[in-house]
Design a protein around this motif. Sequence first.
Motif, PDB file in Angstrom:
ATOM      1  N   LEU A   6      93.444   4.098 -48.540  1.00 15.50           N
ATOM      2  CA  LEU A   6      92.517   2.976 -48.564  1.00 15.50           C
ATOM      3  C   LEU A   6      91.119   3.506 -48.292  1.00 15.50           C
ATOM      4  O   LEU A   6      90.946   4.405 -47.468  1.00 15.50           O
ATOM      5  CB  LEU A   6      92.875   1.952 -47.485  1.00 15.50           C
ATOM      6  CG  LEU A   6      94.180   1.189 -47.663  1.00 15.50           C
ATOM      7  CD1 LEU A   6      94.437   0.304 -46.449  1.00 15.50           C
ATOM      8  CD2 LEU A   6      94.135   0.349 -48.915  1.00 15.50           C
ATOM      9  N   THR A   8      86.972   2.261 -47.468  1.00 15.88           N
ATOM     10  CA  THR A   8      86.157   1.151 -47.003  1.00 15.88           C
ATOM     11  C   THR A   8      84.737   1.366 -47.497  1.00 15.88           C
ATOM     12  O   THR A   8      84.181   2.455 -47.338  1.00 15.88           O
ATOM     13  CB  THR A   8      86.170   1.061 -45.469  1.00 15.88           C
ATOM     14  OG1 THR A   8      87.524   0.922 -45.031  1.00 15.88           O
ATOM     15  CG2 THR A   8      85.354  -0.114 -44.976  1.00 15.88           C
ATOM     16  N   GLN A  80      87.716  -3.208 -48.050  1.00 16.92           N
ATOM     17  CA  GLN A  80      88.684  -2.125 -47.944  1.00 16.92           C
ATOM     18  C   GLN A  80      89.698  -2.328 -49.052  1.00 16.92           C
ATOM     19  O   GLN A  80      90.151  -3.460 -49.297  1.00 16.92           O
ATOM     20  CB  GLN A  80      89.378  -2.146 -46.595  1.00 16.92           C
ATOM     21  CG  GLN A  80      90.311  -0.975 -46.392  1.00 16.92           C
ATOM     22  CD  GLN A  80      90.941  -1.010 -45.022  1.00 16.92           C
ATOM     23  OE1 GLN A  80      91.548  -1.995 -44.645  1.00 16.92           O
ATOM     24  NE2 GLN A  80      90.787   0.081 -44.279  1.00 16.92           N
TER      25      GLN A  80
END
Length: 184
Positions: A6, A8, A80
């Motif tokens: 992930l 951000t 995110q």
Amino acid sequence: MAGEPLITVVGNLVADPEPRVSQAGKSWVTFRIASTPRIRDRQSGDWSDGEPLWLGCRAYGEYADNIAASLMKGSRVMVQGRLTQRSYTDNQGQQRTSLDLEVEEIGPSLRFATAQVARNSDRGQAGGFGAPSQGGFGGQSAGGMNEWAQTPPEGAGGGAQGGSQMDSYYGSGSQGGFDDEQPF
């Protein structure tokens, strides 16, 4: 896919989110954000804008509805998600590649703004941070203010005016969950 990292990104929406509905009747939304780094010139000490990163973002279902109802052009957000790459042919017949973000989480940045969080009415208290009687986050305090609000409701005291409405955020007057002492 499992195991994808992930990322951000903090940036600004460059246009209002575009809500859409699939042929199967499912909601989804697309929006673009621009994240521009600030770069400091070591010799002069001046700051300037760096090269912006433009990302297309997508979200689905009730999440898409919440984004479309909550955010607008210019909103500073923290997003995110999973980075994806897609290739396409533009209007001039050129092959292009774009980076897109499949949104996992999104929220407004409170660096230059305030926000008031409101739970969807069809969700009730289930799955939240506690019911009001338990004094958890997300419930109404004795002063009537949502305990995770960043700004007081219209007509409420707070700020330089003072008032018990804001005191409930810190715990005095709430139904539990916080100490009676203010943290600072």
